[in-house]
Write an enzyme that holds these catalytic residues in place. Structure first.
Site, PDB file in Angstrom:
ATOM      1  N   SER A 125     -32.870   3.655  -3.328  1.00  0.00           N
ATOM      2  CA  SER A 125     -33.061   2.880  -4.560  1.00  0.00           C
ATOM      3  C   SER A 125     -32.318   1.552  -4.548  1.00  0.00           C
ATOM      4  O   SER A 125     -31.204   1.441  -4.007  1.00  0.00           O
ATOM      5  CB  SER A 125     -32.532   3.725  -5.727  1.00  0.00           C
ATOM      6  OG  SER A 125     -32.381   2.934  -6.875  1.00  0.00           O
ATOM      7  N   GLU A 127     -30.782   0.598  -6.949  1.00  0.00           N
ATOM      8  CA  GLU A 127     -29.530   0.843  -7.675  1.00  0.00           C
ATOM      9  C   GLU A 127     -28.344   0.847  -6.717  1.00  0.00           C
ATOM     10  O   GLU A 127     -27.204   0.683  -7.153  1.00  0.00           O
ATOM     11  CB  GLU A 127     -29.594   2.187  -8.409  1.00  0.00           C
ATOM     12  CG  GLU A 127     -30.233   2.140  -9.787  1.00  0.00           C
ATOM     13  CD  GLU A 127     -29.394   1.385 -10.810  1.00  0.00           C
ATOM     14  OE1 GLU A 127     -28.223   1.739 -11.006  1.00  0.00           O
ATOM     15  OE2 GLU A 127     -29.911   0.436 -11.417  1.00  0.00           O
ATOM     16  N   TYR A 149     -25.366   7.778 -10.211  1.00  0.00           N
ATOM     17  CA  TYR A 149     -26.690   7.835  -9.561  1.00  0.00           C
ATOM     18  C   TYR A 149     -26.718   6.905  -8.342  1.00  0.00           C
ATOM     19  O   TYR A 149     -27.163   7.302  -7.259  1.00  0.00           O
ATOM     20  CB  TYR A 149     -27.773   7.439 -10.568  1.00  0.00           C
ATOM     21  CG  TYR A 149     -29.145   7.219  -9.948  1.00  0.00           C
ATOM     22  CD1 TYR A 149     -30.008   8.283  -9.719  1.00  0.00           C
ATOM     23  CD2 TYR A 149     -29.578   5.932  -9.591  1.00  0.00           C
ATOM     24  CE1 TYR A 149     -31.266   8.076  -9.139  1.00  0.00           C
ATOM     25  CE2 TYR A 149     -30.823   5.725  -9.017  1.00  0.00           C
ATOM     26  CZ  TYR A 149     -31.663   6.798  -8.795  1.00  0.00           C
ATOM     27  OH  TYR A 149     -32.898   6.586  -8.224  1.00  0.00           O
TER      28      TYR A 149
HETATM   29  P1  NAP Z   1     -39.128  11.255 -11.579  1.00  0.00           P
HETATM   30  O1  NAP Z   1     -40.420  10.950 -12.264  1.00  0.00           O
HETATM   31  O2  NAP Z   1     -37.897  11.434 -12.381  1.00  0.00           O
HETATM   32  O3  NAP Z   1     -39.384  12.591 -10.712  1.00  0.00           O
HETATM   33  C1  NAP Z   1     -38.303  13.301 -10.148  1.00  0.00           C
HETATM   34  C2  NAP Z   1     -38.832  14.592  -9.546  1.00  0.00           C
HETATM   35  O4  NAP Z   1     -37.736  15.324  -8.975  1.00  0.00           O
HETATM   36  C3  NAP Z   1     -39.498  15.532 -10.549  1.00  0.00           C
HETATM   37  O5  NAP Z   1     -40.644  16.102  -9.933  1.00  0.00           O
HETATM   38  C4  NAP Z   1     -38.437  16.615 -10.741  1.00  0.00           C
HETATM   39  O6  NAP Z   1     -38.963  17.869 -11.099  1.00  0.00           O
HETATM   40  C5  NAP Z   1     -37.863  16.696  -9.341  1.00  0.00           C
HETATM   41  N1  NAP Z   1     -36.566  17.360  -9.265  1.00  0.00           N
HETATM   42  C6  NAP Z   1     -35.436  17.030  -9.941  1.00  0.00           C
HETATM   43  N2  NAP Z   1     -34.453  17.864  -9.578  1.00  0.00           N
HETATM   44  C7  NAP Z   1     -34.955  18.731  -8.668  1.00  0.00           C
HETATM   45  C8  NAP Z   1     -34.430  19.833  -7.932  1.00  0.00           C
HETATM   46  N3  NAP Z   1     -33.152  20.230  -8.065  1.00  0.00           N
HETATM   47  N4  NAP Z   1     -35.226  20.496  -7.071  1.00  0.00           N
HETATM   48  C9  NAP Z   1     -36.512  20.128  -6.940  1.00  0.00           C
HETATM   49  N5  NAP Z   1     -37.087  19.113  -7.607  1.00  0.00           N
HETATM   50  C10 NAP Z   1     -36.301  18.423  -8.462  1.00  0.00           C
HETATM   51  O7  NAP Z   1     -38.827  10.151 -10.476  1.00  0.00           O
HETATM   52  P2  NAP Z   1     -39.796   9.051  -9.809  1.00  0.00           P
HETATM   53  O8  NAP Z   1     -39.767   7.829 -10.648  1.00  0.00           O
HETATM   54  O9  NAP Z   1     -41.062   9.690  -9.439  1.00  0.00           O
HETATM   55  O10 NAP Z   1     -38.961   8.688  -8.517  1.00  0.00           O
HETATM   56  C11 NAP Z   1     -39.124   9.427  -7.303  1.00  0.00           C
HETATM   57  C12 NAP Z   1     -37.887   9.248  -6.457  1.00  0.00           C
HETATM   58  O11 NAP Z   1     -37.702   7.870  -6.156  1.00  0.00           O
HETATM   59  C13 NAP Z   1     -36.585   9.712  -7.095  1.00  0.00           C
HETATM   60  O12 NAP Z   1     -35.771  10.214  -6.053  1.00  0.00           O
HETATM   61  C14 NAP Z   1     -35.970   8.438  -7.654  1.00  0.00           C
HETATM   62  O13 NAP Z   1     -34.572   8.567  -7.747  1.00  0.00           O
HETATM   63  C15 NAP Z   1     -36.400   7.456  -6.583  1.00  0.00           C
HETATM   64  N6  NAP Z   1     -36.562   6.062  -7.019  1.00  0.00           N
HETATM   65  C16 NAP Z   1     -37.340   5.773  -8.082  1.00  0.00           C
HETATM   66  C17 NAP Z   1     -37.534   4.450  -8.452  1.00  0.00           C
HETATM   67  C18 NAP Z   1     -38.408   4.086  -9.621  1.00  0.00           C
HETATM   68  O14 NAP Z   1     -38.308   2.951 -10.087  1.00  0.00           O
HETATM   69  N7  NAP Z   1     -39.277   4.972 -10.080  1.00  0.00           N
HETATM   70  C19 NAP Z   1     -36.927   3.432  -7.706  1.00  0.00           C
HETATM   71  C20 NAP Z   1     -36.158   3.773  -6.603  1.00  0.00           C
HETATM   72  C21 NAP Z   1     -35.989   5.091  -6.250  1.00  0.00           C
HETATM   73  P3  NAP Z   1     -39.153  18.333 -12.652  1.00  0.00           P
HETATM   74  O15 NAP Z   1     -40.525  17.861 -13.017  1.00  0.00           O
HETATM   75  O16 NAP Z   1     -39.025  19.799 -12.539  1.00  0.00           O
HETATM   76  O17 NAP Z   1     -38.063  17.681 -13.447  1.00  0.00           O
HETATM   77  O1  G4F Z   2     -35.631   1.641 -16.936  1.00  0.00           O
HETATM   78  P1  G4F Z   2     -34.200   1.881 -16.644  1.00  0.00           P
HETATM   79  O2  G4F Z   2     -33.594   3.086 -17.276  1.00  0.00           O
HETATM   80  O3  G4F Z   2     -34.071   1.878 -15.077  1.00  0.00           O
HETATM   81  P2  G4F Z   2     -32.858   1.656 -14.051  1.00  0.00           P
HETATM   82  O4  G4F Z   2     -31.550   2.020 -14.625  1.00  0.00           O
HETATM   83  O5  G4F Z   2     -32.996   0.289 -13.498  1.00  0.00           O
HETATM   84  O6  G4F Z   2     -33.198   2.767 -12.941  1.00  0.00           O
HETATM   85  C1  G4F Z   2     -34.519   2.956 -12.485  1.00  0.00           C
HETATM   86  O7  G4F Z   2     -34.749   2.138 -11.363  1.00  0.00           O
HETATM   87  C2  G4F Z   2     -33.953   2.455 -10.216  1.00  0.00           C
HETATM   88  C3  G4F Z   2     -34.318   1.450  -9.122  1.00  0.00           C
HETATM   89  O8  G4F Z   2     -33.487   0.318  -9.264  1.00  0.00           O
HETATM   90  C4  G4F Z   2     -34.254   3.880  -9.803  1.00  0.00           C
HETATM   91  F1  G4F Z   2     -33.580   4.174  -8.677  1.00  0.00           F
HETATM   92  C5  G4F Z   2     -33.890   4.818 -10.933  1.00  0.00           C
HETATM   93  O9  G4F Z   2     -34.234   6.152 -10.553  1.00  0.00           O
HETATM   94  C6  G4F Z   2     -34.705   4.426 -12.156  1.00  0.00           C
HETATM   95  O10 G4F Z   2     -36.064   4.692 -11.864  1.00  0.00           O
HETATM   96  O11 G4F Z   2     -33.328   0.619 -17.122  1.00  0.00           O
HETATM   97  C7  G4F Z   2     -33.622  -0.697 -16.715  1.00  0.00           C
HETATM   98  C8  G4F Z   2     -32.732  -1.692 -17.463  1.00  0.00           C
HETATM   99  C9  G4F Z   2     -31.239  -1.359 -17.447  1.00  0.00           C
HETATM  100  O12 G4F Z   2     -30.520  -2.528 -17.179  1.00  0.00           O
HETATM  101  C10 G4F Z   2     -30.939  -0.919 -18.863  1.00  0.00           C
HETATM  102  O13 G4F Z   2     -29.612  -1.189 -19.318  1.00  0.00           O
HETATM  103  O14 G4F Z   2     -33.116  -1.673 -18.830  1.00  0.00           O
HETATM  104  C11 G4F Z   2     -31.951  -1.744 -19.633  1.00  0.00           C
HETATM  105  N1  G4F Z   2     -32.238  -1.200 -20.951  1.00  0.00           N
HETATM  106  C12 G4F Z   2     -32.128  -1.907 -22.120  1.00  0.00           C
HETATM  107  N2  G4F Z   2     -32.424  -1.118 -23.159  1.00  0.00           N
HETATM  108  C13 G4F Z   2     -32.632   0.044 -21.237  1.00  0.00           C
HETATM  109  C14 G4F Z   2     -32.747   0.111 -22.621  1.00  0.00           C
HETATM  110  N3  G4F Z   2     -32.894   1.098 -20.431  1.00  0.00           N
HETATM  111  C15 G4F Z   2     -33.310   2.256 -21.029  1.00  0.00           C
HETATM  112  N4  G4F Z   2     -33.605   3.310 -20.238  1.00  0.00           N
HETATM  113  N5  G4F Z   2     -33.419   2.362 -22.403  1.00  0.00           N
HETATM  114  C16 G4F Z   2     -33.142   1.307 -23.263  1.00  0.00           C
HETATM  115  O15 G4F Z   2     -33.236   1.430 -24.497  1.00  0.00           O
END
Ligand code: NAP
Ligand code: G4F
Length: 326
Positions: A125, A127, A149
């Site tokens: 990520s 992050e 995280y």
């Molecule tokens: P998400 O919608 O939160 O999905 C997370 C998945 O992980 C869900 O299927 C959840 O299952 C499963 N899970 C959580 N804990 C588990 C465990 N102990 N054993 C087995 N499965 C488990 O996340 P996403 O947005 O699809 O992201 C996919 C991956 O990319 C994650 O690793 C996230 O950290 C990473 N990532 C995401 C972003 C982004 O912007 N979306 C960016 C960078 C990296 P349940 O349905 O049972 O909760």
């Molecule tokens: O949508 P966010 O919660 O995503 P964040 O923290 O960037 O993390 C996501 O992206 C990561 C990749 O860089 C992933 F690895 C991670 O798993 C996840 O998918 O927040 C985005 C931004 C933050 O700066 C937060 O402070 O939005 C700002 N924000 C402002 N108001 C808010 C809010 N975020 C959330 N969730 N809710 C608010 O009301």
């Protein structure tokens, strides 16, 4: 050529559902690993029932990972499962580390023991860049995580690199910047905003309570990003890649576009609430994905404005249907 089998951990999540669709379209046998729950959580993969094989396993349970790998014998493993919501990682830092950090070692160790020939993708990520040391961020930018995280993802990243270098596994780390879609969890900022806008437009809510509107992110479309995951596992040699759009936008811009889509002025509805301010913020993310463009031939196809409007439209449609069904 015989059909390839891919194992996806986190298949019930946003990326798991898009990746399943992509791999099915390419003729893969797709196996999704999910954890046991007292109620089904198949909303995002409901339309794929009967097309994907589902197996129970948990990143917390080493033997379940070994069993799934022994049974499935995949050629490709995509580790998407994680506790992925940053604020929860301050409330549950130990559990986040167990899932998001040590979980990576558990699955790598299971692969090493059971089928070391499988290719492994780790969902790293942006992050990890946290309090950024360089703008834009590339594969060479040092990490400075700002949340439990982010720290956990750094551990998973380095463990992936370490297993590649120690055991010659085909293990890669995709450093993905924020990617969103109508299937994004409701707690993440994009979906919180688009769902909130739809509720206000339909008269179901009056205000939207938000945190830091000045934070900037490099937001792309999840459907584009899963293509990059697949491409990384099709290369001749394993390597790590930044996946991003190369554009950054503030939360305020996101809010502005989303409200404008339904003809509303966000200033009349958005309330800043300190409850959503984080103990430590990541102020600015913007990725340099030149390497992915040059080596993988990957390019993002959905613009920021197009993404926000797609999500607003989907939430308006979903909530309109729900209201008219009542
Ligand atoms: P998400 O919608 O939160 O999905 C997370 C998945 O992980 C869900 O299927 C959840 O299952 C499963 N899970 C959580 N804990 C588990 C465990 N102990 N054993 C087995 N499965 C488990 O996340 P996403 O947005 O699809 O992201 C996919 C991956 O990319 C994650 O690793 C996230 O950290 C990473 N990532 C995401 C972003 C982004 O912007 N979306 C960016 C960078 C990296 P349940 O349905 O049972 O909760
Ligand atoms: O949508 P966010 O919660 O995503 P964040 O923290 O960037 O993390 C996501 O992206 C990561 C990749 O860089 C992933 F690895 C991670 O798993 C996840 O998918 O927040 C985005 C931004 C933050 O700066 C937060 O402070 O939005 C700002 N924000 C402002 N108001 C808010 C809010 N975020 C959330 N969730 N809710 C608010 O009301």
């Amino acid at each position: 050529m015989s059909q390839k089998t891919a194992l996806i951990t986190g298949i019930t999540g946003q990326d798991g559902s898009y990746l399943s669709e992509l791999l099915l379209s390419k003729g893969y046998h797709v196996v999704g690993m999910l954890r046991r729950s007292s109620s089904e959580n198949f909303e995002r993969i409901e339309h794929l029932r009967g097309k994907v094989q589902l197996e129970y396993g948990d990143l917390l349970d080493q033997s379940s990972l070994v069993s799934v790998l022994q049974k499935v014998q995949p050629q490709e493993v995509y580790n998407l499962a994680a506790q992925s919501f940053v604020p929860t990682s301050w409330q549950q830092p130990v559990l986040t580390s167990e899932f998001t950090a040590v979980g990576v070692t558990r699955i790598l160790e299971a692969i090493r023991q059971v089928n070391p020939g499988a290719r492994f993708y780790q969902a790293s990520s942006s992050e990890m860049f946290g309090k950024v040391l360089e703008v834009p961020q590339s594969e060479q930018t040092p990490f400075y995580p700002r949340s439990p995280y982010g720290v956990a993802k750094c551990y998973g990243h380095y463990m992936t690199v370490n297993y590649r270098e120690s055991y010659n596994l085909f293990a890669v780390s995709g450093i993905l910047f924020n990617h969103e879609s109508p299937r994004r969890g409701l707690e993440f900022v994009t979906r919180k905003v688009t769902d909130g806008v739809a509720r206000i437009k339909l008269g179901l809510a009056k205000e939207l309570r938000m945190g830091n509107l000045q934070a900037k992110r490099d937001w792309g479309f999840a459907g584009d990003y899963v293509k990059a995951m697949w491409l990384m596992l099709q290369q001749d040699t394993p390597d790590d890649f930044v996946i991003a759009t190369g554009e950054t936008h503030s939360v305020e811009e996101l809010v502005d576009i989303a409200f404008a889509r339904v003809g509303l002025d966000w200033r009349k509805h958005v309330v800043t609430d300190p409850a959503f301010i984080r103990p430590a913020e990541v102020d600015l993310l913007i990725g340099d994905c030149s390497k992915a463009k040059n080596v993988l031939g990957w390019v993002p196809e959905v613009s920021f404005q197009g993404l926000v409007e797609m999500m607003v439209d989907a939430d308006v449609e979903r909530l309109s249907k729900r209201s008219s069904a009542l």
